[in-house]
Motif scaffolding. Structure first.
Motif, PDB file in Angstrom:
ATOM      1  N   ALA A 118       0.857  -1.185   0.000  1.00 17.53           N
ATOM      2  CA  ALA A 118       0.000   0.000   0.000  1.00 17.53           C
ATOM      3  C   ALA A 118       0.891   1.233   0.000  1.00 17.53           C
ATOM      4  CB  ALA A 118      -0.922   0.008   1.220  1.00 17.53           C
ATOM      5  N   SER A 119       0.343   2.349  -0.478  1.00 20.37           N
ATOM      6  CA  SER A 119       1.116   3.576  -0.564  1.00 20.37           C
ATOM      7  C   SER A 119       0.217   4.775  -0.282  1.00 20.37           C
ATOM      8  CB  SER A 119       1.742   3.713  -1.959  1.00 20.37           C
ATOM      9  OG  SER A 119       2.398   4.956  -2.098  1.00 20.37           O
ATOM     10  N   ASN A 120       0.816   5.816   0.293  1.00 19.13           N
ATOM     11  CA  ASN A 120       0.108   7.086   0.453  1.00 19.13           C
ATOM     12  C   ASN A 120       0.575   8.108  -0.583  1.00 19.13           C
ATOM     13  OD1 ASN A 120       2.634   7.852   1.337  1.00 19.13           O
ATOM     14  ND2 ASN A 120       2.010   8.355   3.428  1.00 19.13           N
ATOM     15  N   GLY A 121       1.354   7.671  -1.553  1.00 20.70           N
ATOM     16  CA  GLY A 121       1.877   8.541  -2.593  1.00 20.70           C
ATOM     17  C   GLY A 121       3.274   9.043  -2.320  1.00 20.70           C
ATOM     18  N   GLU A 122       3.670   9.045  -1.049  1.00 27.41           N
ATOM     19  CA  GLU A 122       5.011   9.486  -0.677  1.00 27.41           C
ATOM     20  C   GLU A 122       5.855   8.345  -0.114  1.00 27.41           C
ATOM     21  OE1 GLU A 122       4.562  12.718   2.009  1.00 27.41           O
ATOM     22  OE2 GLU A 122       3.684  14.059   0.510  1.00 27.41           O
ATOM     23  N   THR A 123       5.192   7.399   0.559  1.00 31.59           N
ATOM     24  CA  THR A 123       5.864   6.212   1.077  1.00 31.59           C
ATOM     25  C   THR A 123       5.032   4.991   0.719  1.00 31.59           C
ATOM     26  OG1 THR A 123       4.736   6.266   3.229  1.00 31.59           O
ATOM     27  CG2 THR A 123       6.802   7.519   3.018  1.00 31.59           C
ATOM     28  N   ALA A 124       5.606   3.827   0.940  1.00 29.68           N
ATOM     29  CA  ALA A 124       4.888   2.569   0.723  1.00 29.68           C
ATOM     30  C   ALA A 124       5.312   1.588   1.795  1.00 29.68           C
ATOM     31  CB  ALA A 124       5.171   2.006  -0.668  1.00 29.68           C
ATOM     32  N   PHE A 125       4.443   0.610   2.055  1.00 28.38           N
ATOM     33  CA  PHE A 125       4.761  -0.393   3.069  1.00 28.38           C
ATOM     34  C   PHE A 125       4.094  -1.708   2.687  1.00 28.38           C
ATOM     35  CE2 PHE A 125       4.351  -2.601   7.170  1.00 28.38           C
ATOM     36  CZ  PHE A 125       5.655  -2.486   7.629  1.00 28.38           C
ATOM     37  N   SER A 126       4.771  -2.800   3.029  1.00 26.62           N
ATOM     38  CA  SER A 126       4.223  -4.132   2.804  1.00 26.62           C
ATOM     39  C   SER A 126       4.412  -4.975   4.054  1.00 26.62           C
ATOM     40  CB  SER A 126       4.912  -4.815   1.619  1.00 26.62           C
ATOM     41  OG  SER A 126       4.398  -6.123   1.418  1.00 26.62           O
ATOM     42  N   PHE A 127       3.301  -5.478   4.601  1.00 30.10           N
ATOM     43  CA  PHE A 127       3.391  -6.484   5.655  1.00 30.10           C
ATOM     44  C   PHE A 127       3.728  -7.817   4.998  1.00 30.10           C
ATOM     45  CE2 PHE A 127       0.882  -3.304   7.852  1.00 30.10           C
ATOM     46  CZ  PHE A 127       1.348  -3.367   9.156  1.00 30.10           C
ATOM     47  N   PRO A 128       4.548  -8.636   5.639  1.00 23.84           N
ATOM     48  CA  PRO A 128       4.970  -9.884   5.008  1.00 23.84           C
ATOM     49  C   PRO A 128       3.899 -10.966   5.066  1.00 23.84           C
ATOM     50  CG  PRO A 128       5.863  -9.768   7.218  1.00 23.84           C
ATOM     51  CD  PRO A 128       5.155  -8.463   6.975  1.00 23.84           C
ATOM     52  N   LEU A 129       3.812 -11.759   3.987  1.00 22.31           N
ATOM     53  CA  LEU A 129       3.093 -13.020   4.064  1.00 22.31           C
ATOM     54  C   LEU A 129       4.061 -14.035   4.682  1.00 22.31           C
ATOM     55  CD1 LEU A 129       0.687 -14.832   3.504  1.00 22.31           C
ATOM     56  CD2 LEU A 129       1.492 -15.107   1.163  1.00 22.31           C
ATOM     57  N   GLY A 130       5.102 -14.369   3.969  1.00 23.61           N
ATOM     58  CA  GLY A 130       6.181 -15.161   4.562  1.00 23.61           C
ATOM     59  C   GLY A 130       5.873 -16.636   4.683  1.00 23.61           C
ATOM     60  N   TYR A 131       6.098 -17.384   3.587  1.00 22.04           N
ATOM     61  CA  TYR A 131       6.013 -18.836   3.675  1.00 22.04           C
ATOM     62  C   TYR A 131       7.133 -19.378   4.550  1.00 22.04           C
ATOM     63  CZ  TYR A 131       2.494 -19.389  -0.027  1.00 22.04           C
ATOM     64  OH  TYR A 131       1.334 -19.382  -0.755  1.00 22.04           O
ATOM     65  N   GLU A 132       8.324 -18.771   4.386  1.00 23.80           N
ATOM     66  CA  GLU A 132       9.481 -19.175   5.192  1.00 23.80           C
ATOM     67  C   GLU A 132      10.355 -17.957   5.472  1.00 23.80           C
ATOM     68  OE1 GLU A 132      11.844 -22.299   3.554  1.00 23.80           O
ATOM     69  OE2 GLU A 132      10.140 -23.618   3.157  1.00 23.80           O
ATOM     70  N   ASP A 133      10.755 -17.791   6.722  1.00 26.46           N
ATOM     71  CA  ASP A 133      11.849 -16.901   7.118  1.00 26.46           C
ATOM     72  C   ASP A 133      11.622 -15.422   6.806  1.00 26.46           C
ATOM     73  OD1 ASP A 133      13.261 -19.161   7.965  1.00 26.46           O
ATOM     74  OD2 ASP A 133      14.071 -19.475   5.963  1.00 26.46           O
ATOM     75  N   THR A 134      10.400 -14.977   6.737  1.00 28.98           N
ATOM     76  CA  THR A 134      10.171 -13.556   6.499  1.00 28.98           C
ATOM     77  C   THR A 134       9.240 -13.008   7.559  1.00 28.98           C
ATOM     78  OG1 THR A 134      10.479 -13.809   4.113  1.00 28.98           O
ATOM     79  CG2 THR A 134       9.406 -11.804   4.852  1.00 28.98           C
ATOM     80  N   ASN A 135       9.803 -12.305   8.549  1.00 29.74           N
ATOM     81  CA  ASN A 135       9.021 -11.630   9.576  1.00 29.74           C
ATOM     82  C   ASN A 135       9.438 -10.165   9.672  1.00 29.74           C
ATOM     83  OD1 ASN A 135       9.104 -14.708  11.129  1.00 29.74           O
ATOM     84  ND2 ASN A 135       7.159 -13.659  10.816  1.00 29.74           N
ATOM     85  N   TYR A 136       9.630  -9.579   8.493  1.00 27.26           N
ATOM     86  CA  TYR A 136       9.969  -8.172   8.394  1.00 27.26           C
ATOM     87  C   TYR A 136       8.953  -7.455   7.522  1.00 27.26           C
ATOM     88  CZ  TYR A 136      14.671  -9.262  10.165  1.00 27.26           C
ATOM     89  OH  TYR A 136      15.726  -9.672  10.922  1.00 27.26           O
ATOM     90  N   GLY A 137       8.562  -6.251   7.927  1.00 27.86           N
ATOM     91  CA  GLY A 137       7.809  -5.375   7.048  1.00 27.86           C
ATOM     92  C   GLY A 137       8.766  -4.591   6.183  1.00 27.86           C
ATOM     93  N   LEU A 138       8.292  -4.159   5.020  1.00 27.28           N
ATOM     94  CA  LEU A 138       9.138  -3.474   4.049  1.00 27.28           C
ATOM     95  C   LEU A 138       8.632  -2.046   3.880  1.00 27.28           C
ATOM     96  CD1 LEU A 138      11.546  -4.581   2.431  1.00 27.28           C
ATOM     97  CD2 LEU A 138       9.995  -4.853   0.498  1.00 27.28           C
ATOM     98  N   TYR A 139       9.467  -1.070   4.258  1.00 35.00           N
ATOM     99  CA  TYR A 139       9.099   0.344   4.197  1.00 35.00           C
ATOM    100  C   TYR A 139       9.922   1.024   3.118  1.00 35.00           C
ATOM    101  CZ  TYR A 139       8.068   5.098   5.848  1.00 35.00           C
ATOM    102  OH  TYR A 139       7.650   6.405   5.952  1.00 35.00           O
TER     103      TYR A 139
END
Length: 378
Positions: free
Chosen positions: A109-130
Motif C-alpha cells: 500500500a502507498s500514500n503517494g510518498e511512502t509505501a509499506f508491505s506487511f509480510p506473508l512469509g512462507y518461510e523466514d520472512t518476519n519483516y515489514g518493508l518500508y
C-alpha cells in the motif's frame, strides 16, 4: 473442473499477471512460474526492459508507484528471492534485502510518498518493508508463519489484519513509518487463516472473514481514531474460506466467495451495510466444488466486478450493491490477474492455460471486451 493453483505454478509458463499504471502507461513486472523462472523482463507501454534478476518463481506480486519510481516487491513462493527492483523511467536499480525468505510479500500500500508491505512469509520472512527514497526492513513484533497478507493505508498508518497459518494469532498491526502498534482482536483464536484483506471507508477499517475452516463468521470494524473494534456476525450459511476481498459500493461492501476445494457450499456472496450493520447473503449460482478464487474485485461505474484469479473455469461477475448478479462473462481457458481501471476502462492480463498466450483485455461496463495487445515479444 477444479485444479490447484500450485499446479499452474508448476505446469504453466506464466510470465506476466500483474498490471499497474506508471508514467501514464501500463506496466507489468515479471511474474514467472516454475517453467520460466529465469524470466525477468518488465513490459511497459509495448516495450520490454530486461532486468538482472536471479531465477525465481513468482518474482513480483505487488508494485508501488511513488516519487517517480515503480518499486517491484519480491514474492518468490518457492525460492529465496530478496531483491526489490526500483524502475525509474527505463533504468532499473536492484536493492538487496538484508534477509532471505520464500513467499515474502503478497501486497503493498502507498500514500503517494511512502509505501509499506506487511509480510506473508512462507518461510523466514518476519519483516515489514518500508519504502520512501530507500528500502528499510522493520522486524515484526511477533515471529510466525504467514501471519499477515493484505496491506492498506488509512489515517496516517499502514494496517494489516491477522491471517495466521497457525492457531492463536489474533493481532491487527499498524505501522506509522517508525514503529508498530498491536491490537488484539476478540475472535476465535483456534481458526487459522482468519482474515486476508481490509476495506477502507474514511478512517474506518472493515475486514470480512476468510477462515480455513467453518466457524469464523465475524466481520471486524475498527475505528482508527479511537483504536477500538466492533464485531458483526454474518447472518447466513457458514462455510470455509469465505471472502478474500470485498468491494465498497457507497455504504455497502459486496463480496463473492473464495471457496473450499473439499466442499460444495461455497456459493454464497455477501452484502454488508456499513450504516445499518446488516448482512445479506446471495447465491452466485456456481456450485462445482473447489475454489472459485474470487480474490480480485474492483469498483467500476457503481458496480463491483470480480475476477477469478487462479481459476480459469469461473466467470467474471458483475454484482450490484443489492447483491444481484447483473452479468457474467466466461472466457474459456483464461486465467486472469488483478484488474485496474486505466483511462476509464477496466484492464486486466489474461493468460491462456492451453496456448500460454498472454494479452491485455479491456473489459467494458456491459462485460463486452476487446484485446488491447499481446505481451509476447515480436
Amino acid at each position: 473442473m477444479y485444479k490447484a493453483f500450485e499446479d499452474f505454478y508448476k505446469e504453466a509458463s506464466i510470465k506476466h499477471l500483474l498490471l499497474t499504471e506508471y508514467n501514464d502507461q501500463l506496466l507489468s513486472p515479471p511474474f514467472a512460474t516454475e517453467r520460466c523462472k529465469d524470466y525477468s523482463s518488465v513490459w511497459i507501454g509495448g516495450k520490454f526492459i530486461d532486468l538482472e534478476l536471479t531465477p525465481a518463481t513468482s518474482k513480483t506480486n505487488a508494485v508501488a508507484v511513488l516519487n517517480g519510481s515503480a518499486w517491484f516487491i519480491p514474492y518468490g513462493i518457492y525460492d529465496d528471492f530478496n531483491t526489490v527492483v526500483e524502475l525509474k523511467n527505463t533504468t532499473a536499480t536492484n536493492h538487496k534485502l538484508p534477509f532471505k525468505g520464500k513467499g515474502q510479500f503478497y501486497s503493498v500500500a502507498s500514500n503517494g510518498e511512502t509505501a509499506f508491505s506487511f509480510p506473508l512469509g512462507y518461510e523466514d520472512t518476519n519483516y515489514g518493508l518500508y519504502i520512501s527514497d530507500s528500502v528499510e526492513a522493520h522486524k515484526l513484533p511477533t515471529e510466525g508463519k504467514k501471519l499477515h497478507m493484505g496491506t492498506v493505508y488509512c489515517n496516517g498508518r499502514y494496517w494489516s489484519m491477522p491471517r495466521g497459518d497457525e492457531p492463536g494469532y489474533n493481532t491487527l498491526l499498524s505501522f506509522d513509518g517508525e514503529q508498530y502498534q498491536s491490537y488484539e482482536l476478540d475472535v476465535d483464536p483456534n481458526i487459522t487463516r482468519k482474515y486476508t484483506d481490509i476495506i477502507v471507508k474514511g478512517n474506518t477499517l472493515y475486514s470480512l472473514p476468510f477462515g480455513e475452516t467453518k466457524g469464523l463468521n465475524t466481520i471486524v470494524e475498527f475505528d482508527t481514531e479511537t483504536n477500538t473494534a466492533t464485531y458483526h456476525t454474518i447472518d447466513g450459511v457458514d462455510f470455509a474460506k469465505k471472502y478474500n476481498c470485498g468491494v465498497l459500493l457507497g455504504d455497502k461492501i459486496v463480496a463473492v466467495p473464495y471457496g473450499d476445494e473439499h466442499a460444495n457450499d461455497s456459493n454464497w456472496g455477501l452484502v454488508f451495510d456499513t450504516v445499518t450493520k446488516e448482512t445479506t447473503q446471495f447465491d452466485i449460482n456456481i456450485d462445482f466444488g473447489g475454489k472459485y478464487r474470487f480474490r480480485c474485485g474492483i469498483e467500476y461505474k457503481g458496480n463491483a466486478y470480480f475476477f477469478p484469479s487462479g481459476t480459469p473455469s469461473c466467470p467474471i461477475l458483475k454484482i450490484n450493491k443489492l447483491g444481484e448478479v447483473v452479468q457474467g462473462l466466461y472466457l474459456k481457458n483464461i486465467m486472469f490477474g488483478r484488474p485496474i481501471v486505466y483511462q476509464d476502462q477496466i484492464h486486466v492480463i489474461g493468460h491462456n492455460v492451453i496456448t500460454s498466450e498472454e494479452v491485455i483485455y479491456i473489459v467494458k461496463e456491459d462485460l463486452s471486451y476487446a484485446v488491447l495487445c499481446s505481451l509476447e515479444r515480436s
